[in-house]
Design a protein around this motif. Sequence first.
Motif, mmCIF file in Angstrom:
data_model
loop_
_atom_site.group_PDB
_atom_site.id
_atom_site.type_symbol
_atom_site.label_atom_id
_atom_site.label_comp_id
_atom_site.label_asym_id
_atom_site.label_seq_id
_atom_site.Cartn_x
_atom_site.Cartn_y
_atom_site.Cartn_z
ATOM 1 N N CYS A 73 4.921 9.717 -0.533
ATOM 2 C CA CYS A 73 4.078 8.670 0.042
ATOM 3 C C CYS A 73 4.218 8.750 1.550
ATOM 4 O O CYS A 73 5.326 8.621 2.073
ATOM 5 C CB CYS A 73 4.525 7.308 -0.484
ATOM 6 N N MET B 297 9.758 8.024 -0.706
ATOM 7 C CA MET B 297 9.163 7.980 -2.041
ATOM 8 C C MET B 297 8.651 9.382 -2.373
ATOM 9 O O MET B 297 7.717 9.846 -1.738
ATOM 10 C CB MET B 297 7.975 7.010 -2.093
ATOM 11 N N VAL C 292 3.392 6.720 3.775
ATOM 12 C CA VAL C 292 3.797 5.447 4.387
ATOM 13 C C VAL C 292 5.307 5.268 4.257
ATOM 14 O O VAL C 292 5.959 4.708 5.138
ATOM 15 C CB VAL C 292 3.055 4.261 3.727
ATOM 16 N N HIS C 293 5.847 5.746 3.137
ATOM 17 C CA HIS C 293 7.281 5.635 2.866
ATOM 18 C C HIS C 293 7.774 7.008 2.400
ATOM 19 O O HIS C 293 7.877 7.253 1.186
ATOM 20 C CB HIS C 293 7.564 4.594 1.779
ATOM 21 N N PRO D 5 0.816 -1.217 0.000
ATOM 22 C CA PRO D 5 0.000 0.000 0.000
ATOM 23 C C PRO D 5 0.851 1.268 0.000
ATOM 24 O O PRO D 5 1.899 1.317 0.649
ATOM 25 C CB PRO D 5 -0.812 -0.096 1.296
ATOM 26 N N HIS D 6 0.394 2.268 -0.743
ATOM 27 C CA HIS D 6 1.075 3.561 -0.802
ATOM 28 C C HIS D 6 0.039 4.680 -0.749
ATOM 29 O O HIS D 6 -1.163 4.442 -0.948
ATOM 30 C CB HIS D 6 1.879 3.694 -2.103
HETATM 31 CU CU CU Z 1 4.641 4.059 -0.135
#
Ligand code: CU
Length: 118
Positions: A105, A111, A107-108, A70-71
Motif C-alpha cells: 500500500c 502493508m 499510503v502505508h 484509504p489504501h
Molecule cells: Cu494503506
Amino acid sequence: MTNRNMWVGGLAMPVMAMLLLFAGSPSVRAADQRSAATAEVKIDNFSFGPQTITVPVGVTVTWTNRDDIPHTVVSTDGVFKSKVRDTDEKFSYTFTKAGTYPYFCSVHPKMTGKVVVQ
Ligand SMILES: [Cu+2]
C-alpha cells in the motif's frame, strides 16, 4: 373431449416455460461461478488478507477495502497500481502470467502482500 384437450394444450406451454425457468436458473448460476475465476483479498486493519494468495493463471483478484482508512494496492514491480481505495471500494487485476507478484500500500508501505500465480 374437445374441451378437455384444449384445456391441456393451452396449459402445457406456460407450464413448460415455468419448469424451464426453475430448472434453468440454478444451473446458470453454477456455471457462472465456475467460469468467473475470481479470488478475493480483503484490506482491513492495515493488512491484506490473506497476505499471500495463490491462484491459477487467468484469475482475477479483487481487493476490497474493508478498512475505514484509504489504501492502495501497488505492485512492487510495477505490474499493477490501484488508485486510492476508500472504504468498500474495490480494485481488480487479472493475472495472465505465472509468477510471484509482491505488492504494498503506497499510503502505508509497511502493508505488504503477495499474489502467487501458478
Ligand atoms: Cu494503506
